[in-house]
Enzyme design. Structure first.
Site, PDB file in Angstrom:
ATOM      1  N   HIS A  20      59.980 101.933 -10.115  1.00  0.00           N
ATOM      2  CA  HIS A  20      60.586 102.779  -9.078  1.00  0.00           C
ATOM      3  C   HIS A  20      60.102 102.305  -7.711  1.00  0.00           C
ATOM      4  O   HIS A  20      59.063 102.739  -7.213  1.00  0.00           O
ATOM      5  CB  HIS A  20      60.221 104.251  -9.322  1.00  0.00           C
ATOM      6  CG  HIS A  20      61.018 105.210  -8.495  1.00  0.00           C
ATOM      7  ND1 HIS A  20      61.670 106.299  -9.027  1.00  0.00           N
ATOM      8  CD2 HIS A  20      61.294 105.236  -7.178  1.00  0.00           C
ATOM      9  CE1 HIS A  20      62.301 106.954  -8.070  1.00  0.00           C
ATOM     10  NE2 HIS A  20      62.076 106.324  -6.922  1.00  0.00           N
ATOM     11  N   HIS A  22      61.758 101.239  -3.925  1.00  0.00           N
ATOM     12  CA  HIS A  22      62.911 101.096  -3.011  1.00  0.00           C
ATOM     13  C   HIS A  22      62.673  99.925  -2.065  1.00  0.00           C
ATOM     14  O   HIS A  22      61.630  99.875  -1.382  1.00  0.00           O
ATOM     15  CB  HIS A  22      63.093 102.366  -2.171  1.00  0.00           C
ATOM     16  CG  HIS A  22      63.483 103.570  -2.968  1.00  0.00           C
ATOM     17  ND1 HIS A  22      64.784 104.026  -3.060  1.00  0.00           N
ATOM     18  CD2 HIS A  22      62.746 104.439  -3.703  1.00  0.00           C
ATOM     19  CE1 HIS A  22      64.836 105.110  -3.799  1.00  0.00           C
ATOM     20  NE2 HIS A  22      63.601 105.398  -4.214  1.00  0.00           N
ATOM     21  N   ASP A  24      64.081  99.287   0.829  1.00  0.00           N
ATOM     22  CA  ASP A  24      63.951  99.689   2.242  1.00  0.00           C
ATOM     23  C   ASP A  24      62.660 100.469   2.495  1.00  0.00           C
ATOM     24  O   ASP A  24      62.239 100.611   3.649  1.00  0.00           O
ATOM     25  CB  ASP A  24      65.177 100.475   2.724  1.00  0.00           C
ATOM     26  CG  ASP A  24      65.591 101.584   1.784  1.00  0.00           C
ATOM     27  OD1 ASP A  24      64.990 101.721   0.692  1.00  0.00           O
ATOM     28  OD2 ASP A  24      66.522 102.340   2.129  1.00  0.00           O
ATOM     29  N   GLY A 176      68.257 110.047  -2.339  1.00  0.00           N
ATOM     30  CA  GLY A 176      68.565 110.855  -1.164  1.00  0.00           C
ATOM     31  C   GLY A 176      68.008 112.266  -1.260  1.00  0.00           C
ATOM     32  O   GLY A 176      67.168 112.563  -2.106  1.00  0.00           O
ATOM     33  N   HIS A 203      67.073 110.337  -9.410  1.00  0.00           N
ATOM     34  CA  HIS A 203      66.056 111.111  -8.691  1.00  0.00           C
ATOM     35  C   HIS A 203      66.307 112.600  -8.918  1.00  0.00           C
ATOM     36  O   HIS A 203      67.364 113.119  -8.526  1.00  0.00           O
ATOM     37  CB  HIS A 203      66.145 110.870  -7.182  1.00  0.00           C
ATOM     38  CG  HIS A 203      65.522 109.602  -6.700  1.00  0.00           C
ATOM     39  ND1 HIS A 203      66.085 108.379  -6.872  1.00  0.00           N
ATOM     40  CD2 HIS A 203      64.356 109.393  -6.024  1.00  0.00           C
ATOM     41  CE1 HIS A 203      65.312 107.455  -6.320  1.00  0.00           C
ATOM     42  NE2 HIS A 203      64.249 108.036  -5.796  1.00  0.00           N
ATOM     43  N   GLU A 206      62.203 116.532  -7.697  1.00  0.00           N
ATOM     44  CA  GLU A 206      61.296 116.088  -6.636  1.00  0.00           C
ATOM     45  C   GLU A 206      61.299 117.126  -5.508  1.00  0.00           C
ATOM     46  O   GLU A 206      60.269 117.717  -5.201  1.00  0.00           O
ATOM     47  CB  GLU A 206      61.753 114.715  -6.113  1.00  0.00           C
ATOM     48  CG  GLU A 206      60.892 114.167  -4.987  1.00  0.00           C
ATOM     49  CD  GLU A 206      61.500 112.917  -4.359  1.00  0.00           C
ATOM     50  OE1 GLU A 206      62.727 112.705  -4.427  1.00  0.00           O
ATOM     51  OE2 GLU A 206      60.716 112.159  -3.746  1.00  0.00           O
ATOM     52  N   ASP A 283      57.459 104.056  -5.450  1.00  0.00           N
ATOM     53  CA  ASP A 283      58.548 104.645  -4.672  1.00  0.00           C
ATOM     54  C   ASP A 283      58.793 103.822  -3.403  1.00  0.00           C
ATOM     55  O   ASP A 283      59.673 102.973  -3.384  1.00  0.00           O
ATOM     56  CB  ASP A 283      58.265 106.118  -4.336  1.00  0.00           C
ATOM     57  CG  ASP A 283      59.542 106.927  -4.109  1.00  0.00           C
ATOM     58  OD1 ASP A 283      60.624 106.433  -4.450  1.00  0.00           O
ATOM     59  OD2 ASP A 283      59.440 108.066  -3.607  1.00  0.00           O
TER      60      ASP A 283
HETATM   61  N1  ADE Z   1      64.807 107.196  -1.198  1.00  0.00           N
HETATM   62  C1  ADE Z   1      63.645 106.609  -0.953  1.00  0.00           C
HETATM   63  N2  ADE Z   1      62.613 107.352  -1.394  1.00  0.00           N
HETATM   64  C2  ADE Z   1      63.169 108.452  -1.955  1.00  0.00           C
HETATM   65  C3  ADE Z   1      62.657 109.592  -2.584  1.00  0.00           C
HETATM   66  N3  ADE Z   1      61.343 109.773  -2.755  1.00  0.00           N
HETATM   67  N4  ADE Z   1      63.524 110.538  -3.007  1.00  0.00           N
HETATM   68  C4  ADE Z   1      64.841 110.369  -2.849  1.00  0.00           C
HETATM   69  N5  ADE Z   1      65.401 109.311  -2.274  1.00  0.00           N
HETATM   70  C5  ADE Z   1      64.550 108.348  -1.831  1.00  0.00           C
HETATM   71 ZN    ZN Z   2      62.619 107.017  -5.070  1.00  0.00          ZN
END
Ligand code: ADE
Ligand code: ZN
Length: 336
Positions: A20, A22, A24, A176, A203, A206, A283
């Site tokens: 997991h 990302h 960016d 998101g 996701h 959270e 993440d």
């Molecule tokens: N995009 C990047 N990090 C995220 C997260 N923790 N939860 C949802 N979207 C994300």
């Molecule tokens: Zn994430």
């Protein structure tokens, strides 16, 4: 396909899998500077100021504020060259930190501000993947939001077009602001994902409660990004356990977004103890100011995670990876 190097120089205990991650959220100061130079984009001259812009502040209130940190990284990822180079640089960086297999995720629709199409973005990322020595795959994120239904569908179509078992696009995701755009709104989208037979993670749990996870599981998700809040409903915990759903947990991210109000109540160890298939991931390492090695040390220090439990986390990650049995066998040889 990139072979998995034996990484003989990396001590055994410092070899990891990140399921997991990302793209960016992984632009460190060094990577951001290289991408900015490539495009003549001005950035603050001193690293301290730049780091402040790229990382979440200690008073971050919630996931919504956390996600606002992505504006600068996203602005650096709007050309094919930059996106391709970002995949290469981030992958090389995490490889140097001991990661032996990663699934790098990004939302093609977030990279169309400079004229790229989503397909250009996917091709650019695939191009970058070819240039790294890290064994890695790509996950295409659909995005929670309003008015982007067509973009999400396009992402799913692209995933279908480029899907491979290993060495490229291997799955989709939904990312998101979970608290603003509920999981129920994405039922149709994920019906399409299922119809196409595309593996997916999601996701959930959270910034919203267990019901969000229950819905994602009903959509057919075999992996859940985070899943932190399921402890609030023992029935959802049972569902996750009975179906063997894998939780991609990310402690520093969860702390910064306040997925639980108090980290003393962080349910990672209790999920692990209850036999849920927990994995440990980053993440958004640059935004959070962490690495996967840091996450392991944090869990050891703060929650007493043992070496034996770390093996369980790695075994879970290998089982759940969106890759071939041959790659999994090689990872088991290396890590277990
Ligand atoms: N995009 C990047 N990090 C995220 C997260 N923790 N939860 C949802 N979207 C994300
Ligand atoms: Zn994430």
């Amino acid at each position: 396909m990139t072979e998995i190097g034996n990484q003989a120089d990396v001590p055994f205990k410092e070899r990891y899998i990140d399921l997991h991650l990302h793209l960016d959220g992984a632009l460190t100061v060094g990577v951001a500077r290289k991408l900015a130079d490539l495009q003549n984009i001005p950035l603050p001259a001193d690293d301290e100021s730049l780091e402040k812009l790229l990382t979440v502040q200690p008073d971050c209130a919630d996931l919504n504020e956390f996600l606002a940190r992505f504006l600068l990284p996203i602005s650096l990822l709007q050309t094919p060259e930059a996106l391709s180079e970002a995949v290469r640089l981030v992958s090389d960086e995490v490889k140097d930190q001991g990661v032996v297999y990663a699934e790098l995720r990004f939302a093609p629709q977030s990279h169309t501000l400079g004229g790229m199409t989503q397909e250009d973005a996917v091709l650019a990322a695939l191009n970058g993947l070819k240039k790294t020595e890290l064994k890695a795959n790509l996950i295409l994120c659909c995005m929670r939001g309003v008015g982007n239904e067509a973009q999400n569908l396009e992402t799913v179509e692209l995933a279908r077009k480029y899907l491979v078992e290993d060495g490229g696009v291997v799955a989709v995701d939904l990312a998101g602001a979970e608290a603003l755009f509920p999981t129920a709104d994405y039922k149709k989208l994920f019906e399409k994902v299922r119809e196409y037979g595309i593996p997916f993670t999601f996701h959930a749990g959270e910034a919203d409660g267990p019901e969000s996870v229950r819905q994602a599981v009903e959509f057919g998700a075999g992996r859940i990004g985070h899943g932190v809040t399921i402890f609030q409903d023992p029935e959802v915990v049972r569902l996750v356990k009975d179906r063997g759903i894998v939780l991609e947990m990310c402690p520093t991210s969860n702390r910064q977004t306040h997925a639980v109000p108090d980290m003393a109540d962080y349910p990672f160890m209790s999920y692990l103890g209850a036999g849920l298939k927990v994995t440990l991931n980053t993440d958004d390492p640059a935004i959070e100011g962490t690495t996967l090695a840091d996450e392991y040390r944090y869990m050891e220090r703060t929650f007493g995670l043992t070496a034996a439990q770390e093996k369980v986390l790695l075994a879970n990650a290998i089982d759940a990876a969106f890759t071939t049995d041959a790659v999994k066998a090689r990872l088991r040889e290396m890590l277990l």
